[in-house]
Design a protein around this motif. Structure first.
Motif, mmCIF file in Angstrom:
data_model
loop_
_atom_site.group_PDB
_atom_site.id
_atom_site.type_symbol
_atom_site.label_atom_id
_atom_site.label_comp_id
_atom_site.label_asym_id
_atom_site.label_seq_id
_atom_site.Cartn_x
_atom_site.Cartn_y
_atom_site.Cartn_z
ATOM 1 N N PHE A 305 0.832 -1.203 0.000
ATOM 2 C CA PHE A 305 0.000 0.000 0.000
ATOM 3 C C PHE A 305 0.867 1.253 0.000
ATOM 4 N N LEU A 306 1.860 1.282 0.893
ATOM 5 C CA LEU A 306 2.705 2.465 1.033
ATOM 6 C C LEU A 306 3.581 2.700 -0.198
ATOM 7 N N ASN A 307 3.890 1.624 -0.930
ATOM 8 C CA ASN A 307 4.671 1.750 -2.158
ATOM 9 C C ASN A 307 3.813 2.148 -3.357
ATOM 10 N N GLY A 308 2.510 2.265 -3.113
ATOM 11 C CA GLY A 308 1.601 2.668 -4.193
ATOM 12 C C GLY A 308 1.291 1.560 -5.171
ATOM 13 N N ASN A 309 1.571 0.278 -4.776
ATOM 14 C CA ASN A 309 1.281 -0.864 -5.667
ATOM 15 C C ASN A 309 -0.185 -1.266 -5.520
ATOM 16 N N ARG A 310 -1.048 -0.493 -6.169
ATOM 17 C CA ARG A 310 -2.489 -0.675 -5.985
ATOM 18 C C ARG A 310 -2.963 -2.070 -6.376
ATOM 19 N N ASN A 311 -2.567 -2.551 -7.567
ATOM 20 C CA ASN A 311 -3.036 -3.855 -8.027
ATOM 21 C C ASN A 311 -2.523 -4.996 -7.141
ATOM 22 N N THR A 312 -1.243 -4.903 -6.775
ATOM 23 C CA THR A 312 -0.674 -5.926 -5.899
ATOM 24 C C THR A 312 -1.373 -5.913 -4.541
ATOM 25 N N PHE A 313 -1.644 -4.717 -4.026
ATOM 26 C CA PHE A 313 -2.340 -4.595 -2.743
ATOM 27 C C PHE A 313 -3.719 -5.236 -2.831
ATOM 28 N N ILE A 384 -12.408 1.883 0.484
ATOM 29 C CA ILE A 384 -11.847 2.816 1.475
ATOM 30 C C ILE A 384 -10.352 2.997 1.269
ATOM 31 N N PHE A 385 -9.627 1.891 1.072
ATOM 32 C CA PHE A 385 -8.176 2.001 0.883
ATOM 33 C C PHE A 385 -7.822 2.720 -0.414
ATOM 34 N N ASP A 386 -8.604 2.534 -1.461
ATOM 35 C CA ASP A 386 -8.358 3.266 -2.709
ATOM 36 C C ASP A 386 -8.512 4.767 -2.497
ATOM 37 N N ASP A 387 -9.505 5.137 -1.707
ATOM 38 C CA ASP A 387 -9.709 6.552 -1.414
ATOM 39 C C ASP A 387 -8.548 7.118 -0.595
ATOM 40 N N ILE A 388 -8.088 6.357 0.383
ATOM 41 C CA ILE A 388 -6.953 6.812 1.204
ATOM 42 C C ILE A 388 -5.690 6.910 0.354
ATOM 43 N N LEU A 389 -5.498 5.939 -0.528
ATOM 44 C CA LEU A 389 -4.318 5.955 -1.389
ATOM 45 C C LEU A 389 -4.316 7.179 -2.296
ATOM 46 N N ALA A 390 -5.477 7.531 -2.845
ATOM 47 C CA ALA A 390 -5.578 8.719 -3.694
ATOM 48 C C ALA A 390 -5.242 9.975 -2.899
ATOM 49 N N THR A 391 -5.653 10.007 -1.650
ATOM 50 C CA THR A 391 -5.365 11.155 -0.789
ATOM 51 C C THR A 391 -3.873 11.274 -0.525
ATOM 52 N N ILE A 392 -3.218 10.122 -0.326
ATOM 53 C CA ILE A 392 -1.782 10.122 -0.039
ATOM 54 C C ILE A 392 -0.979 10.514 -1.280
ATOM 55 N N ILE A 393 -1.371 9.998 -2.441
ATOM 56 C CA ILE A 393 -0.654 10.297 -3.683
ATOM 57 C C ILE A 393 -0.741 11.785 -4.005
ATOM 58 N N ASN A 394 -1.907 12.335 -3.797
ATOM 59 C CA ASN A 394 -2.104 13.766 -4.034
ATOM 60 C C ASN A 394 -2.669 14.364 -2.754
ATOM 61 N N GLY A 397 -6.035 15.042 -2.724
ATOM 62 C CA GLY A 397 -6.790 13.790 -2.768
ATOM 63 C C GLY A 397 -8.175 13.903 -3.359
ATOM 64 N N ASN A 398 -8.321 14.723 -4.410
ATOM 65 C CA ASN A 398 -9.644 14.898 -5.008
ATOM 66 C C ASN A 398 -10.668 15.408 -3.994
ATOM 67 N N ILE A 399 -10.181 16.225 -3.036
ATOM 68 C CA ILE A 399 -11.076 16.708 -2.004
ATOM 69 C C ILE A 399 -12.232 17.514 -2.607
ATOM 70 N N LYS A 400 -11.901 18.292 -3.678
ATOM 71 C CA LYS A 400 -12.957 19.076 -4.311
ATOM 72 C C LYS A 400 -14.039 18.170 -4.870
ATOM 73 N N ASP A 401 -13.618 17.110 -5.560
ATOM 74 C CA ASP A 401 -14.585 16.173 -6.115
ATOM 75 C C ASP A 401 -15.370 15.480 -5.004
ATOM 76 N N LYS A 402 -14.677 15.128 -3.950
ATOM 77 C CA LYS A 402 -15.343 14.467 -2.833
ATOM 78 C C LYS A 402 -16.358 15.406 -2.183
ATOM 79 N N SER A 403 -15.990 16.669 -2.076
ATOM 80 C CA SER A 403 -16.912 17.647 -1.486
ATOM 81 C C SER A 403 -18.167 17.771 -2.331
ATOM 82 N N THR A 404 -17.971 17.817 -3.653
ATOM 83 C CA THR A 404 -19.112 17.902 -4.566
ATOM 84 C C THR A 404 -19.998 16.670 -4.431
#
Length: 511
Positions: A305-313, A384-394, A397-404
């Motif tokens: 997860f921390l290495n950003g290996n989404r598919n492997t995770f 949930i983990f995909d959302d957290i990963l997106a937040t960590i990468i950026n 974390g698409n906060i604007k989109d999430k707010s909308t």
């Protein structure tokens, strides 16, 4: 439950007797009186054989409020309700100071009366459960006479075991659960003398106290197993845990505490089970060795997860969940695994404001309660983990989109909260998993979707009770989105502090 009725108008007294006899078990009219003096004499005669007093205010000799005051000073275990045609808040204030159960206005509504009796009966049962040593009941008490029999206790949990309140179970489902449980118990009526259902703080768990005679007691374990077999065919998931020790009047509460602690340790995730708790049961739970076996897998998952290996995770998490399913695992142990995983995946990034908002304990509890299988557990975790990963990468974390997105969901709920609506329906509408929707709400509102819906409904009910004094509680409940008036009253009292009827009377007086 033995009832004393005090009413000086024969037609109203006959109506009350008709309704209560129609309700059937467990209600019994022990006596009636047409004036306060006669009622006092009956109370002194029967003493604590009387469990519930329903009295009119305006009765001859001694009025209803004076009668209640007399009862409360001498027999505090008797539950009292006031019946009156007087919509005068001064009466209500005095009655509430006397700690009555409720204040019922004439003309009498059958459903209101039935709900009152249910509340009184449930309160009587809870008296047993909540007191370490129950006082106020003598050998002459009808309850005490029954409790002199042999007693055994069950814990019945329907669905996932909740560590919190009833926020995860919707009203309609909770009512169906309770009615199904009651109807199932009636199928086995000849195998015990009597039973009491005591609801836990959440609507998933029930404690059922059974009384047996000596002959029935010999076969009660077989009966408990048969009860579990029947319930397991009626519910997708049910856990029945029976205590092998006999219960006495002063050990009901300790028994409930023991069953709760045992359940907390032993209940399985997403699997029905029947367990017997004996008094020699080891008090420690063998979770440390079990946990240590999986710690390597958890640490490896967090690295992916921390290495950003989404598919492997995703792949490794699926294998991890599948391995747990094959055991199966205890729910508490699973909670420890998930809490560890969330912590390991987020601790290095706590300097991000968005990551700081993540509450691992609440997320884990939501995931466990909103997952009905290991398959849905995996889907909830991935979202949930995909959302957290997106937040960590950026960091944004698409906060604007999430707010909308959140504003769209919030708007949808505001338009539909009086309809049949729950977390799953909303999640399906917007293409989320229930656990992710709950996470999103905690992030923006600090409450779950179910709690938010309850807030909107109760605010609507308060508005109706304030502006439409002619509406009955049943009509207000329906207009606010509640099918069950009794459930509505409980939610209202929990959030507002008083019953809907008392709130309505207070608004009438202030206007």
């Amino acid at each position: 439950m033995n009832i004393l009725l005090v009413e000086d108008e024969p037609p109203i007294l006959r109506e009350l007797e008709h309704y209560i006899k129609k309700f059937g078990e467990p209600y019994h009219i022990i006596a009636t009186a047409a004036d306060g003096q006669k009622a006092m004499e009956l109370i002194d005669k029967y003493q604590t054989k009387i469990d519930y007093l329903l009295t009119d205010i305006q009765i001859p000799m001694v009025n209803g409020l004076e009668l209640v005051e007399y009862v409360k000073s001498r027999y505090p275990s008797i539950i009292c309700s006031i019946l009156s045609g007087y919509n005068d808040f001064s009466y209500v204030q005095k009655a509430l100071r006397l700690k009555i159960l409720d204040y019922i206005l004439k003309p009498i509504e059958e459903e209101v009366l039935q709900n009152q009796l249910k509340d009184a009966y449930e309160s009587k049962c809870l008296d047993y459960a909540k007191s370490e040593i129950i006082t106020g009941y003598t050998a002459n008490s009808s309850f005490s006479q029954e409790l002199s029999l042999n007693y055994r206790q069950l814990l019945i949990n329907i669905g996932q075991f909740s560590y919190k309140s009833d926020q995860y179970l919707e009203e309609k489902t909770a009512n169906v659960h309770f009615k199904t449980l009651e109807s199932t118990l009636r199928l086995f009526w000849n195998q015990f003398i009597k039973y009491w259902i005591i609801r836990d703080k959440n609507c998933h768990t029930y404690f059922v106290l059974f009384s047996f005679n000596k002959k029935q007691l010999e076969n009660c374990n077989t009966f408990f197993r048969s009860l579990y077999d029947t319930l397991s065919h009626k519910f997708p998931m049910v856990t029945v845990i029976c205590s092998e020790e006999q219960i006495t009047l002063d050990t009901i509460n300790p028994s409930i505490q023991k069953l709760s602690k045992y359940t907390d340790k032993k209940i399985l995730f997403a699997k029905s089970s029947f367990m017997q708790m004996n008094s020699i049961e080891n008090k420690t739970d063998a979770q440390v060795p079990e946990y240590s076996v999986q710690i390597d897998n958890i640490m490896q998952l967090s690295k992916h997860f921390l290495n950003g290996n989404r598919n492997t995770f995703h792949t490794e998490l699926k294998h991890f969940i599948k391995e747990l399913e094959l055991k199966p695992v205890k729910q508490k142990t699973l909670g420890i695994y998930l809490l560890t995983l969330f912590t390991e995946c987020t601790v290095p990034y706590l300097h991000y404001d968005s990551v700081q908002k993540i509450e691992p304990y609440n997320i884990v509890n939501d995931v466990l309660m909103l997952s009905v299988s290991y398959e849905s557990l995996y889907a909830n975790l991935i979202s949930i983990f995909d959302d957290i990963l997106a937040t960590i990468i950026n960091e944004t974390g698409n906060i604007k989109d999430k707010s909308t997105t959140f504003l769209q969901i919030n708007d949808y709920i505001k338009k539909h909260y009086t309809d049949t609506i729950n977390t799953k329906i909303i999640a399906d509408k917007f293409g989320f998993t229930p656990a992710y929707l709950s996470k999103l709400f905690r992030e923006y509102k600090k409450i779950t979707p179910s709690e938010y819906i309850s807030e909107l409904r109760i605010n609507k009910a308060k508005e109706l009770l304030t502006n439409n004094s002619s509406l009955s509680v049943k009509e207000v409940a329906a207009a606010a989105g509640y099918e069950d008036q009794l459930y509505f009253s409980k939610v209202f009292k929990k959030l507002v502090g008083i019953t809907p009827k008392a709130y309505q009377l207070g608004q009438d007086k202030s206007s």
